[in-house]
Enzyme design. Structure first.
Site, PDB file in Angstrom:
ATOM      1  CG  ASP A   1       7.445   4.738  -8.024  1.00 22.49           C
ATOM      2  OD1 ASP A   1       7.485   3.964  -6.853  1.00 22.49           O
ATOM      3  OD2 ASP A   1       6.486   4.596  -8.897  1.00 22.49           O
TER       4      ASP A   1
HETATM    5  N1  URA Z   1       2.083   5.611  -6.875  1.00 19.67           N
HETATM    6  C1  URA Z   1       3.160   5.341  -7.790  1.00 19.67           C
HETATM    7  O1  URA Z   1       2.882   4.707  -8.987  1.00 19.67           O
HETATM    8  N2  URA Z   1       4.346   5.775  -7.750  1.00 19.67           N
HETATM    9  C2  URA Z   1       4.839   6.497  -6.547  1.00 19.67           C
HETATM   10  O2  URA Z   1       5.997   6.957  -6.647  1.00 19.67           O
HETATM   11  C3  URA Z   1       3.806   6.994  -5.755  1.00 19.67           C
HETATM   12  C4  URA Z   1       2.608   6.490  -5.728  1.00 19.67           C
END
Ligand code: URA
Length: 232
Positions: free
Chosen positions: A101
């Site tokens: 993310d």
């Molecule tokens: N899970 C998440 O919630 N975000 C990420 O960036 C990676 C795994």
């Protein structure tokens, strides 16, 4: 391989741009101009463009310490992509292995080898990924069993696969998952009534991000042995 395709692969030019250069006799095969884009090249033949000998680069593999504020997609009108942190030719050919993310930091693999990335990210291969998560509320031991049994994520039909939770301190955990659903870690903690405030990926398979040698925003080429170990 066709001459025009070879030129595209080496230079990033489009097929029509390559064809134009070939028809203008700017491309030499073994020192002789060749004006036919469809010419089949033999492996031992040498191709020159503008006096420069062209060579195909092999597949490329990188590890990056992703900082927050960068997206993993190749194109985003609102944010910088992780690729702006890289000084490499043919960036358009590279992709990230799975995604982190915008606000997640940590271990990110980048390559132009689609088969390799598929093996690492496809749920079938169950490659383990370990995240360090900092939580809004304290986590108690019941979460270990809930995650081991699998939790239902909002809007999904199947529970998560068994995941291993290690509680480092009440607000800090290490979570290892074996699939890569959308926002999986954040949604898993949401499913047990908690909230991830900060998330960092530390490990994929046996490969651990060494944050001492790779600062946030830095990247390096993976060694052959490292590349092989991910799919070994
Ligand atoms: N899970 C998440 O919630 N975000 C990420 O960036 C990676 C795994």
């Amino acid at each position: 391989m066709r001459l025009d395709k070879f030129i595209c692969d080496c230079t990033g030019l489009t097929r029509s741009q390559a064809g134009k250069l070939i028809r203008q006799a700017l491309v030499l095969i073994d020192g002789q101009p060749c004006k036919q884009p469809a010419t089949q090249l033999k492996p031992e033949q040498q191709v020159e463009l503008d006096g420069e000998v062209l060579a195909l680069t092999g597949p490329r593999y990188f590890v990056m310490h992703k900082p927050t504020g960068y997206v993993c997609s190749t194109d985003d009108p609102d944010h910088n992509t992780v690729f702006v942190l890289m000084d490499e030719p043919r960036l358009d050919k590279l992709h990230t292995v799975g995604r982190l993310d915008l606000d997640t930091t940590g271990l990110l693999l980048i390559t132009d080898d689609g088969q390799w990335s598929h093996k690492i990210s496809s749920p079938k291969h169950e490659c383990a990924k370990t995240y360090r998560a900092w939580l809004a509320d304290p986590v108690d031991d019941s979460a270990i069993r809930l995650f081991a049994e699998g939790v239902m994520l909002r809007g999904e039909k199947h529970p998560t696969k068994a995941a291993q939770l290690e509680i480092v301190s009440p607000h800090e955990c290490l979570l290892t998952i074996h699939e890569g659903r959308y926002h999986q870690v954040k949604r898993m903690f949401a499913a047990i009534g908690n909230k991830v405030e900060k998330l960092h990926r530390e490990k994929i398979g046996d490969f651990v991000l060494d944050a001492n040698s790779l600062a946030e925003g830095e990247y390096r080429v993976l060694t052959e042995a490292e590349v092989a170990a991910f799919v070994g």
